[in-house]
Design a protein around this motif. Sequence first.
Motif, PDB file in Angstrom:
ATOM      1  N   ALA A 116       6.614 -16.218  -3.401  1.00  0.00           N
ATOM      2  CA  ALA A 116       6.503 -14.769  -3.455  1.00  0.00           C
ATOM      3  C   ALA A 116       6.201 -14.265  -4.860  1.00  0.00           C
ATOM      4  O   ALA A 116       7.039 -14.336  -5.745  1.00  0.00           O
ATOM      5  CB  ALA A 116       7.793 -14.143  -2.956  1.00  0.00           C
ATOM      6  N   PRO A 117       4.998 -13.750  -5.063  1.00  0.00           N
ATOM      7  CA  PRO A 117       4.725 -13.129  -6.350  1.00  0.00           C
ATOM      8  C   PRO A 117       5.599 -11.883  -6.456  1.00  0.00           C
ATOM      9  O   PRO A 117       5.951 -11.297  -5.434  1.00  0.00           O
ATOM     10  CB  PRO A 117       3.255 -12.731  -6.258  1.00  0.00           C
ATOM     11  N   ARG A 118       5.903 -11.492  -7.671  1.00  0.00           N
ATOM     12  CA  ARG A 118       6.769 -10.326  -7.859  1.00  0.00           C
ATOM     13  C   ARG A 118       6.101  -9.099  -7.245  1.00  0.00           C
ATOM     14  O   ARG A 118       4.878  -8.975  -7.242  1.00  0.00           O
ATOM     15  CB  ARG A 118       7.020 -10.169  -9.370  1.00  0.00           C
ATOM     16  N   ALA A 119       6.941  -8.225  -6.778  1.00  0.00           N
ATOM     17  CA  ALA A 119       6.399  -6.994  -6.205  1.00  0.00           C
ATOM     18  C   ALA A 119       5.769  -6.176  -7.323  1.00  0.00           C
ATOM     19  O   ALA A 119       6.302  -6.096  -8.427  1.00  0.00           O
ATOM     20  CB  ALA A 119       7.500  -6.206  -5.526  1.00  0.00           C
ATOM     21  N   ARG A 120       4.639  -5.589  -7.037  1.00  0.00           N
ATOM     22  CA  ARG A 120       3.984  -4.777  -8.054  1.00  0.00           C
ATOM     23  C   ARG A 120       3.823  -3.347  -7.545  1.00  0.00           C
ATOM     24  O   ARG A 120       3.623  -3.111  -6.367  1.00  0.00           O
ATOM     25  CB  ARG A 120       2.632  -5.352  -8.417  1.00  0.00           C
ATOM     26  N   PRO A 121       3.906  -2.407  -8.476  1.00  0.00           N
ATOM     27  CA  PRO A 121       3.735  -1.019  -8.064  1.00  0.00           C
ATOM     28  C   PRO A 121       2.266  -0.706  -7.806  1.00  0.00           C
ATOM     29  O   PRO A 121       1.399  -1.040  -8.611  1.00  0.00           O
ATOM     30  CB  PRO A 121       4.251  -0.232  -9.269  1.00  0.00           C
ATOM     31  N   CYS A 122       2.013  -0.095  -6.659  1.00  0.00           N
ATOM     32  CA  CYS A 122       0.658   0.295  -6.290  1.00  0.00           C
ATOM     33  C   CYS A 122       0.667   1.786  -5.960  1.00  0.00           C
ATOM     34  O   CYS A 122       1.694   2.336  -5.580  1.00  0.00           O
ATOM     35  CB  CYS A 122       0.215  -0.447  -5.028  1.00  0.00           C
ATOM     36  N   ARG A 123      -0.459   2.414  -6.135  1.00  0.00           N
ATOM     37  CA  ARG A 123      -0.568   3.811  -5.715  1.00  0.00           C
ATOM     38  C   ARG A 123      -1.640   3.869  -4.642  1.00  0.00           C
ATOM     39  O   ARG A 123      -2.701   3.279  -4.816  1.00  0.00           O
ATOM     40  CB  ARG A 123      -0.961   4.698  -6.899  1.00  0.00           C
ATOM     41  N   VAL A 124      -1.338   4.547  -3.576  1.00  0.00           N
ATOM     42  CA  VAL A 124      -2.272   4.558  -2.454  1.00  0.00           C
ATOM     43  C   VAL A 124      -2.641   5.987  -2.099  1.00  0.00           C
ATOM     44  O   VAL A 124      -1.773   6.820  -1.860  1.00  0.00           O
ATOM     45  CB  VAL A 124      -1.654   3.849  -1.229  1.00  0.00           C
ATOM     46  N   SER A 125      -3.928   6.253  -2.084  1.00  0.00           N
ATOM     47  CA  SER A 125      -4.448   7.595  -1.813  1.00  0.00           C
ATOM     48  C   SER A 125      -5.144   7.637  -0.460  1.00  0.00           C
ATOM     49  O   SER A 125      -5.727   6.648  -0.016  1.00  0.00           O
ATOM     50  CB  SER A 125      -5.466   7.947  -2.913  1.00  0.00           C
ATOM     51  N   THR A 126      -5.082   8.775   0.181  1.00  0.00           N
ATOM     52  CA  THR A 126      -5.915   8.966   1.370  1.00  0.00           C
ATOM     53  C   THR A 126      -7.361   9.184   0.918  1.00  0.00           C
ATOM     54  O   THR A 126      -7.620   9.452  -0.257  1.00  0.00           O
ATOM     55  CB  THR A 126      -5.446  10.198   2.172  1.00  0.00           C
TER      56      THR A 126
END
Lengths: 101, 101
Positions: free
Chosen positions: A12-22
Amino acid sequence: TQQLLSEPSLEAPRARPCRVSTADRRVRKGIMAHSLEDLVHKVQDVLMLANKPFSLVLEEDGTIVDTEEYFQALADDTVFMVLQKGQKWQPPSKKGSRYQL
Amino acid sequence: TQQLLSEPSLEAPRARPCRVSTADRRVRKGIMAHSLEDLVHKVQDVLMLANKPFSLVLEEDGTIVDTEEYFQALADDTVFMVLQKGQKWQPPSKKGSRYQL
Protein backbone atom coordinates in the motif's frame (compact mmCIF):
# COMPACT_ATOMS: atom_id res chain seq x y z
CA THR A 1 -4.58 -1.55 14.33
CA GLN A 2 -1.06 -0.35 14.69
CA GLN A 3 0.82 1.37 11.95
CA LEU A 4 4.50 0.74 11.61
CA LEU A 5 5.98 3.70 9.90
CA SER A 6 9.60 2.66 9.78
CA GLU A 7 8.54 -0.53 8.09
CA PRO A 8 8.73 -0.42 4.32
CA SER A 9 5.13 -0.08 3.25
CA LEU A 10 5.08 -2.64 0.52
CA GLU A 11 1.70 -3.17 -1.09
CA ALA A 12 0.00 0.00 0.00
CA PRO A 13 1.52 3.28 -1.09
CA ARG A 14 0.82 6.05 1.39
CA ALA A 15 -2.45 7.82 0.94
CA ARG A 16 -2.04 11.06 -0.93
CA PRO A 17 -4.25 14.11 -0.92
CA CYS A 18 -6.10 14.64 -4.17
CA ARG A 19 -8.52 17.32 -5.24
CA VAL A 20 -11.37 16.32 -7.47
CA SER A 21 -13.46 18.74 -9.52
CA THR A 22 -16.64 18.24 -11.46
CA ALA A 23 -16.48 18.96 -15.19
CA ASP A 24 -18.17 22.34 -14.74
CA ARG A 25 -15.68 23.29 -11.98
CA ARG A 26 -18.53 24.08 -9.58
CA VAL A 27 -17.61 21.50 -6.96
CA ARG A 28 -14.12 20.56 -5.84
CA LYS A 29 -13.50 18.04 -3.10
CA GLY A 30 -10.47 16.89 -1.15
CA ILE A 31 -10.05 13.12 -1.14
CA MET A 32 -7.28 10.93 0.25
CA ALA A 33 -6.37 8.01 -2.01
CA HIS A 34 -3.73 5.26 -1.91
CA SER A 35 -4.04 4.46 -5.57
CA LEU A 36 -5.88 5.38 -8.72
CA GLU A 37 -8.25 2.49 -8.09
CA ASP A 38 -8.92 3.79 -4.60
CA LEU A 39 -9.54 7.29 -5.96
CA VAL A 40 -11.97 5.98 -8.58
CA HIS A 41 -13.95 4.14 -5.90
CA LYS A 42 -14.05 7.17 -3.63
CA VAL A 43 -15.11 9.46 -6.47
CA GLN A 44 -17.94 7.07 -7.28
CA ASP A 45 -19.14 7.29 -3.69
CA VAL A 46 -18.62 10.97 -3.15
CA LEU A 47 -20.12 12.17 -6.41
CA MET A 48 -22.70 9.38 -6.49
CA LEU A 49 -21.60 8.04 -9.82
CA ALA A 50 -22.27 4.38 -9.14
CA ASN A 51 -22.59 2.54 -12.41
CA LYS A 52 -22.05 5.67 -14.43
CA PRO A 53 -18.88 5.49 -16.45
CA PHE A 54 -16.45 8.34 -16.02
CA SER A 55 -12.80 9.11 -16.56
CA LEU A 56 -10.33 11.15 -14.56
CA VAL A 57 -8.23 13.81 -16.23
CA LEU A 58 -5.95 16.52 -14.93
CA GLU A 59 -7.94 19.69 -14.35
CA GLU A 60 -5.12 21.83 -15.67
CA ASP A 61 -4.91 20.45 -19.18
CA GLY A 62 -7.22 17.48 -19.61
CA THR A 63 -4.49 14.82 -19.53
CA ILE A 64 -6.15 11.42 -19.11
CA VAL A 65 -4.97 9.60 -15.99
CA ASP A 66 -5.74 5.93 -16.39
CA THR A 67 -2.65 4.09 -15.24
CA GLU A 68 -1.59 3.43 -11.70
CA GLU A 69 2.01 4.30 -12.40
CA TYR A 70 1.18 7.70 -13.86
CA PHE A 71 -1.10 8.39 -10.89
CA GLN A 72 1.74 7.55 -8.50
CA ALA A 73 4.04 10.02 -10.26
CA LEU A 74 1.70 12.95 -9.69
CA ALA A 75 2.31 15.48 -6.96
CA ASP A 76 0.24 15.71 -3.81
CA ASP A 77 -2.83 17.87 -4.19
CA THR A 78 -3.03 17.37 -7.91
CA VAL A 79 -6.42 18.53 -9.14
CA PHE A 80 -8.37 15.94 -11.08
CA MET A 81 -11.53 16.46 -13.08
CA VAL A 82 -14.29 13.90 -13.43
CA LEU A 83 -15.61 13.55 -16.96
CA GLN A 84 -18.78 11.60 -17.46
CA LYS A 85 -20.06 10.39 -20.77
CA GLY A 86 -20.47 13.31 -23.15
CA GLN A 87 -18.42 15.70 -21.01
CA LYS A 88 -15.23 17.19 -22.33
CA TRP A 89 -12.38 18.92 -20.62
CA GLN A 90 -12.39 22.63 -21.27
CA PRO A 91 -9.85 25.19 -20.22
CA PRO A 92 -10.84 27.40 -17.30
CA SER A 93 -12.68 30.53 -18.29
CA LYS A 94 -10.32 33.43 -19.02
CA LYS A 95 -12.73 35.78 -17.34
CA GLY A 96 -11.36 35.28 -13.89
CA SER A 97 -14.24 33.52 -12.24
CA ARG A 98 -14.12 29.80 -12.47
CA TYR A 99 -17.81 29.74 -11.73
CA GLN A 100 -18.88 31.60 -14.80
CA LEU A 101 -20.31 29.40 -17.50
CA THR B 1 31.25 2.90 -29.86
CA GLN B 2 30.79 2.25 -26.21
CA GLN B 3 29.32 4.66 -23.78
CA LEU B 4 31.07 4.82 -20.45
CA LEU B 5 29.08 6.36 -17.69
CA SER B 6 30.90 6.80 -14.43
CA GLU B 7 28.37 4.76 -12.55
CA PRO B 8 26.76 1.94 -14.43
CA SER B 9 23.21 3.26 -14.15
CA LEU B 10 22.31 0.00 -15.85
CA GLU B 11 19.65 -0.43 -18.44
CA ALA B 12 16.71 1.32 -16.88
CA PRO B 13 16.68 5.02 -16.14
CA ARG B 14 13.85 5.91 -13.78
CA ALA B 15 10.44 6.12 -15.38
CA ARG B 16 9.38 9.68 -16.01
CA PRO B 17 5.90 11.07 -16.44
CA CYS B 18 5.13 12.23 -19.99
CA ARG B 19 2.02 13.72 -21.50
CA VAL B 20 1.16 12.75 -25.04
CA SER B 21 -1.25 14.66 -27.24
CA THR B 22 -2.81 13.80 -30.55
CA ALA B 23 -2.05 16.18 -33.42
CA ASP B 24 -5.48 17.83 -33.12
CA ARG B 25 -4.95 18.33 -29.35
CA ARG B 26 -8.23 16.60 -28.56
CA VAL B 27 -6.76 13.80 -26.50
CA ARG B 28 -3.91 14.06 -24.04
CA LYS B 29 -2.75 11.11 -22.03
CA GLY B 30 -0.38 10.59 -19.12
CA ILE B 31 2.20 7.90 -19.79
CA MET B 32 5.19 6.75 -17.75
CA ALA B 33 8.27 5.96 -19.82
CA HIS B 34 11.84 4.94 -19.03
CA SER B 35 13.15 5.90 -22.42
CA LEU B 36 12.15 7.28 -25.78
CA GLU B 37 11.92 3.74 -27.09
CA ASP B 38 9.62 2.82 -24.21
CA LEU B 39 7.47 5.88 -24.88
CA VAL B 40 7.19 5.03 -28.58
CA HIS B 41 6.02 1.52 -27.74
CA LYS B 42 3.49 2.76 -25.22
CA VAL B 43 2.15 5.38 -27.61
CA GLN B 44 1.68 2.68 -30.23
CA ASP B 45 -0.37 0.66 -27.75
CA VAL B 46 -2.35 3.46 -26.21
CA LEU B 47 -3.24 5.28 -29.40
CA MET B 48 -3.49 2.07 -31.40
CA LEU B 49 -0.93 3.07 -33.96
CA ALA B 50 0.55 -0.36 -34.56
CA ASN B 51 2.32 -0.40 -37.89
CA LYS B 52 1.45 3.21 -38.57
CA PRO B 53 4.54 5.37 -38.74
CA PHE B 54 4.58 8.42 -36.51
CA SER B 55 7.01 10.83 -34.97
CA LEU B 56 7.09 12.55 -31.61
CA VAL B 57 7.53 16.30 -31.34
CA LEU B 58 7.24 18.77 -28.51
CA GLU B 59 3.68 20.03 -28.28
CA GLU B 60 4.82 23.54 -27.49
CA ASP B 61 6.80 24.22 -30.63
CA GLY B 62 7.02 21.12 -32.81
CA THR B 63 10.64 20.24 -31.96
CA ILE B 64 11.34 16.72 -33.21
CA VAL B 65 12.44 14.38 -30.43
CA ASP B 66 14.17 11.41 -31.95
CA THR B 67 17.24 10.75 -29.86
CA GLU B 68 17.38 9.01 -26.54
CA GLU B 69 19.74 11.53 -25.04
CA TYR B 70 17.55 14.50 -25.92
CA PHE B 71 14.55 12.67 -24.46
CA GLN B 72 16.46 12.06 -21.23
CA ALA B 73 17.25 15.76 -20.95
CA LEU B 74 13.61 16.81 -21.03
CA ALA B 75 11.74 17.74 -17.88
CA ASP B 76 9.11 15.57 -16.25
CA ASP B 77 5.64 16.09 -17.65
CA THR B 78 6.89 17.37 -20.97
CA VAL B 79 4.03 17.38 -23.45
CA PHE B 80 4.68 15.44 -26.64
CA MET B 81 2.58 15.41 -29.77
CA VAL B 82 2.15 12.42 -32.03
CA LEU B 83 2.37 13.23 -35.71
CA GLN B 84 1.26 10.59 -38.13
CA LYS B 85 1.93 10.63 -41.82
CA GLY B 86 0.57 13.85 -43.34
CA GLN B 87 0.09 15.57 -39.99
CA LYS B 88 1.98 18.72 -39.18
CA TRP B 89 2.57 20.48 -35.92
CA GLN B 90 0.48 23.59 -35.57
CA PRO B 91 0.51 26.18 -32.82
CA PRO B 92 -2.37 26.07 -30.38
CA SER B 93 -5.36 28.13 -31.36
CA LYS B 94 -5.07 31.71 -30.14
CA LYS B 95 -8.76 31.77 -29.38
CA GLY B 96 -8.41 30.34 -25.93
CA SER B 97 -10.21 27.08 -26.34
CA ARG B 98 -8.16 24.23 -27.61
CA TYR B 99 -11.35 22.54 -28.71
CA GLN B 100 -12.37 25.19 -31.15
CA LEU B 101 -11.99 24.07 -34.73
